[in-house]
Design an enzyme around this catalytic site. Structure first.
Site, short mmCIF file in Angstrom:
data_model
loop_
_atom_site.label_atom_id
_atom_site.label_comp_id
_atom_site.label_asym_id
_atom_site.label_seq_id
_atom_site.Cartn_x
_atom_site.Cartn_y
_atom_site.Cartn_z
N TYR A 11 -9.34 36.27 -79.62
CA TYR A 11 -8.61 37.41 -79.03
C TYR A 11 -9.58 38.55 -78.70
CZ TYR A 11 -5.22 41.39 -79.29
OH TYR A 11 -4.46 42.52 -79.07
N ARG A 35 -9.45 28.76 -83.65
CA ARG A 35 -8.25 29.58 -83.49
C ARG A 35 -7.19 28.83 -82.67
NH1 ARG A 35 -6.44 35.02 -84.21
NH2 ARG A 35 -4.53 35.24 -83.06
N ASP A 74 -20.08 25.14 -85.17
CA ASP A 74 -19.48 25.72 -86.38
C ASP A 74 -20.50 26.63 -87.08
OD1 ASP A 74 -18.26 26.22 -88.78
OD2 ASP A 74 -17.82 24.11 -89.24
N ASN A 118 -14.88 29.07 -95.02
CA ASN A 118 -15.24 29.31 -93.62
C ASN A 118 -15.86 30.70 -93.44
OD1 ASN A 118 -15.00 28.47 -90.70
ND2 ASN A 118 -13.81 30.36 -90.62
N THR A 144 -12.29 44.71 -92.29
CA THR A 144 -10.93 45.17 -92.02
C THR A 144 -10.59 46.35 -92.93
OG1 THR A 144 -8.62 44.62 -92.52
CG2 THR A 144 -10.26 43.13 -93.38
N SER A 179 -4.81 40.00 -99.64
CA SER A 179 -4.55 38.58 -99.37
C SER A 179 -5.85 37.82 -99.61
CB SER A 179 -4.09 38.36 -97.93
OG SER A 179 -5.22 38.48 -97.05
N TYR A 181 -7.31 36.07 -97.46
CA TYR A 181 -8.14 36.38 -96.28
C TYR A 181 -8.88 37.71 -96.47
CZ TYR A 181 -8.83 39.21 -92.12
OH TYR A 181 -9.35 40.11 -91.23
N HIS A 182 -8.13 38.75 -96.85
CA HIS A 182 -8.78 40.06 -97.01
C HIS A 182 -9.88 40.00 -98.08
CE1 HIS A 182 -5.06 41.47 -94.91
NE2 HIS A 182 -5.92 42.26 -94.33
N LYS A 185 -13.25 39.17 -96.72
CA LYS A 185 -13.96 40.29 -96.08
C LYS A 185 -14.66 41.15 -97.13
CE LYS A 185 -12.55 39.67 -91.78
NZ LYS A 185 -13.47 39.33 -90.69
N GLN A 208 -12.00 47.52 -89.50
CA GLN A 208 -11.14 47.69 -88.34
C GLN A 208 -9.67 47.72 -88.75
OE1 GLN A 208 -11.44 46.19 -83.95
NE2 GLN A 208 -10.81 44.46 -85.19
N ASN A 240 1.98 43.70 -81.71
CA ASN A 240 2.09 42.58 -80.77
C ASN A 240 3.36 41.78 -81.02
OD1 ASN A 240 -0.34 43.47 -79.82
ND2 ASN A 240 -1.52 41.65 -80.37
N THR A 253 11.67 43.30 -86.82
CA THR A 253 11.88 43.05 -88.24
C THR A 253 10.79 43.64 -89.14
OG1 THR A 253 10.80 40.91 -87.84
CG2 THR A 253 13.20 40.91 -87.91
N ARG A 326 5.37 39.46 -98.28
CA ARG A 326 4.07 39.80 -98.89
C ARG A 326 4.26 40.53 -100.21
NH1 ARG A 326 0.00 41.26 -94.05
NH2 ARG A 326 0.82 39.79 -92.55
N1 LIG Z 1 -7.15 41.26 -84.45
C1 LIG Z 1 -7.03 42.19 -85.38
O1 LIG Z 1 -6.02 42.90 -85.49
C2 LIG Z 1 -8.16 42.41 -86.36
C3 LIG Z 1 -8.11 43.51 -87.21
C4 LIG Z 1 -9.15 43.72 -88.12
C5 LIG Z 1 -10.20 42.85 -88.18
N2 LIG Z 1 -10.23 41.76 -87.34
C6 LIG Z 1 -11.37 40.84 -87.43
O2 LIG Z 1 -11.97 40.71 -86.16
C7 LIG Z 1 -12.45 39.39 -85.98
C8 LIG Z 1 -11.88 38.80 -84.70
O3 LIG Z 1 -10.47 38.82 -84.76
P1 LIG Z 1 -9.58 38.10 -83.67
O4 LIG Z 1 -8.25 38.72 -83.74
O5 LIG Z 1 -10.32 38.07 -82.38
O6 LIG Z 1 -9.49 36.62 -84.27
P2 LIG Z 1 -9.59 35.22 -83.51
O7 LIG Z 1 -9.14 34.17 -84.47
O8 LIG Z 1 -8.89 35.28 -82.21
O9 LIG Z 1 -11.16 35.08 -83.26
C9 LIG Z 1 -12.04 34.48 -84.17
C10 LIG Z 1 -12.80 33.40 -83.43
O10 LIG Z 1 -13.77 32.86 -84.31
C11 LIG Z 1 -13.77 31.46 -84.21
N3 LIG Z 1 -14.24 30.93 -85.49
C12 LIG Z 1 -13.69 31.06 -86.71
N4 LIG Z 1 -14.41 30.41 -87.63
C13 LIG Z 1 -15.46 29.86 -86.97
C14 LIG Z 1 -16.56 29.06 -87.37
N5 LIG Z 1 -16.73 28.68 -88.64
N6 LIG Z 1 -17.44 28.66 -86.43
C15 LIG Z 1 -17.29 29.02 -85.13
N7 LIG Z 1 -16.27 29.77 -84.68
C16 LIG Z 1 -15.35 30.19 -85.61
C17 LIG Z 1 -12.33 31.09 -83.89
O11 LIG Z 1 -12.24 29.84 -83.24
C18 LIG Z 1 -11.90 32.24 -83.00
O12 LIG Z 1 -12.07 31.95 -81.62
C19 LIG Z 1 -12.06 38.61 -87.23
O13 LIG Z 1 -13.15 38.58 -88.12
C20 LIG Z 1 -10.95 39.43 -87.81
O14 LIG Z 1 -10.84 39.26 -89.20
C21 LIG Z 1 -9.24 41.54 -86.43
#
Ligand SMILES: NC(=O)c1ccc[n+]([C@@H]2O[C@H](COP(=O)([O-])OP(=O)(O)OC[C@H]3O[C@@H](n4cnc5c(N)ncnc54)[C@H](O)[C@@H]3O)[C@@H](O)[C@H]2O)c1
Length: 389
Positions: A11, A35, A74, A118, A144, A179, A181-182, A185, A208, A240, A253, A326
């Site tokens: 994204y 993703r 990867d 990962n 984050t 979480s 996930y968090h 980070k 972020q 979103n 919701t 949550r």
């Molecule tokens: N979108 C948000 O609201 C938000 C908010 C705070 C922080 N972030 C952080 O920003 C970053 C990007 O977020 P996003 O929303 O674009 O997420 P996203 O999932 O769309 O993008 C992450 C990309 O990394 C790739 N990826 C993951 N693990 C991988 C690996 N081992 N090897 C190669 N590629 C890998 C995925 O395929 C994906 O395309 C993330 O670290 C996320 O935690 C996002």
């Protein structure tokens, strides 16, 4: 500037690649398309259709006349990371390549362990590869705001000065992630800080806020340039998801009491912040933290704002809270700093000004959202059935 983007298919990653390349930076990146697979796994799809990476790169070249270099692979594979860095010799690395979703990490032990492995291993590989190939490059790492949790005191940018038993020190602000996930980070933060200390690497850890938005201006030129937009229970973020709910006449919701307050930032502003950070690197050996968010809202106020924007577009919108899947404070103090990016020139959009564009972009893909209606409401819970509460 030569910028390497980890997670370039995501994204934010694809958006950043275009944003930086259009502005004259030389861009390369890597992704393993995880993703795309995760969203499919939870039954979702992007509301805005996206094309393959090859088609994206071709379309970008056709429209803007520039090339973005891409490697599929990867980040958990050290040789792959090393090869990319050796070939590209980046001046800055923006690390977005992680599993970014809290609910996904809470599904079960496999998803939790996968997420931790990962994210933490990918970041460790990058740090080690940087020492071999480009120790002077600047690692811009996406953390984050969720690392801090919701303490009952103000949140500084990474560090605070504290007096304890008559002695004073400047220390990392305590982390209280919400979480699995968090937590990854938080672990990354500790690992990066340590790497800067022992190896003299330099890094900016961007805490972020929650990102929202359908696009950046440069994507208007061709629909093959669009970035993804998820709205399923796992990968959709709150604004979103509300907008997607609104366009199909689904009730908005908020979870629980709805007082959960967070920092938010539009996708175009997220891009601006990452560019500002990259072109203003820290000193060699410095680890620094910027809190990257624009405006603060609670999730009930957000729902009311999306309702207003929906109604202005002629859609009837209702808001009705549901049980919170949550474990989190539903009413709390929240006052984080975010001065450092403003000092570098960041001037954000206002959320209320961006909602009409989001609603109108999503109206065009109403059928795609409708087709996944049953994947909107949350089923993944933080508590485990049968576990002691
Ligand atoms: N979108 C948000 O609201 C938000 C908010 C705070 C922080 N972030 C952080 O920003 C970053 C990007 O977020 P996003 O929303 O674009 O997420 P996203 O999932 O769309 O993008 C992450 C990309 O990394 C790739 N990826 C993951 N693990 C991988 C690996 N081992 N090897 C190669 N590629 C890998 C995925 O395929 C994906 O395309 C993330 O670290 C996320 O935690 C996002």
């Amino acid at each position: 500037m030569r910028v390497f983007i980890c997670g370039i298919d995501g994204y934010l990653g694809w958006t950043l690649a275009m944003y930086l390349s259009v502005r004259g930076h030389e861009v390369a990146g890597a992704d393993s398309f995880l993703r795309r697979k995760w969203v499919e796994e939870v039954g979702g799809h992007s509301a805005i259709p996206i094309v393959s990476m090859n088609e994206r790169l071709e379309a970008y070249k056709e429209v803007y006349g520039k090339e973005i270099t891409f490697w599929e692979g990867d980040l958990c594979n050290y040789d792959f990371v090393l090869r990319c860095l050796k070939e590209f010799q980046p001046e800055a690395i923006v690390h977005l390549g992680e599993q970014p979703c809290a609910p996904y990490s809470q599904i079960d032990v496999e998803h939790c362990v996968f997420t931790q492995h990962n994210n933490i291993v990918g970041t460790l590989n990058l740090l080690w590869a940087m020492t071999e190939v480009c120790p002077q490059a600047h690692l811009v790492k996406l953390g984050t705001m969720g690392e801090y949790g919701t303490p009952n005191i103000d949140i500084p940018e990474g560090f605070f000065t504290i007096e304890y038993r008559g002695r004073k020190d400047t220390l990392p602000f305590p982390k209280q992630a919400g979480s699995w996930y968090h937590q990854t980070k938080v672990h990354d933060t500790h690992n990066i800080m340590f790497a800067c200390k022992i190896w003299n690497l330099r890094s900016t850890d961007l805490m972020q806020g929650v990102v929202y938005g359908t696009k950046i201006e440069e994507m208007n030129a061709d629909e093959r340039l669009c970035t993804r937009f998820d709205f399923d229970e796992a990968f959709g973020t709150v604004i979103n998801r509300y907008c997607a709910q609104a366009v199909i006449g689904h009730t908005l919701t908020p979870y629980g009491k709805g007082g959960q307050t967070r920092g938010f930032i539009h996708i175009a502003d997220s891009m601006r912040c990452m560019e500002l950070t990259a072109v203003n690197p820290p000193e060699i050996g410095e680890y620094r933290v910027f809190n990257q968010w624009a405006e603060r809202f609670d999730v009930t106020t957000l729902a009311q704002e999306v309702k207003k924007a929906g109604e202005a577009a002629g859609i009837k919108v209702e808001v009705k809270p549901i049980d919170n899947p949550r474990v989190e404070a539903e009413k709390h103090y929240y006052n984080p700093d975010h001065q450092k990016l403003f000092d570098l020139g960041f001037r954000p959009h206002k959320m209320v000004d961006m909602l009409p564009e989001m609603i109108s972009d999503l109206m065009k893909h109403k059928d795609r959202i409708e087709a996944k209606r049953e994947h909107i409401l949350p089923t993944i819970k933080w508590r485990r059935d049968g576990a002691k509460r």
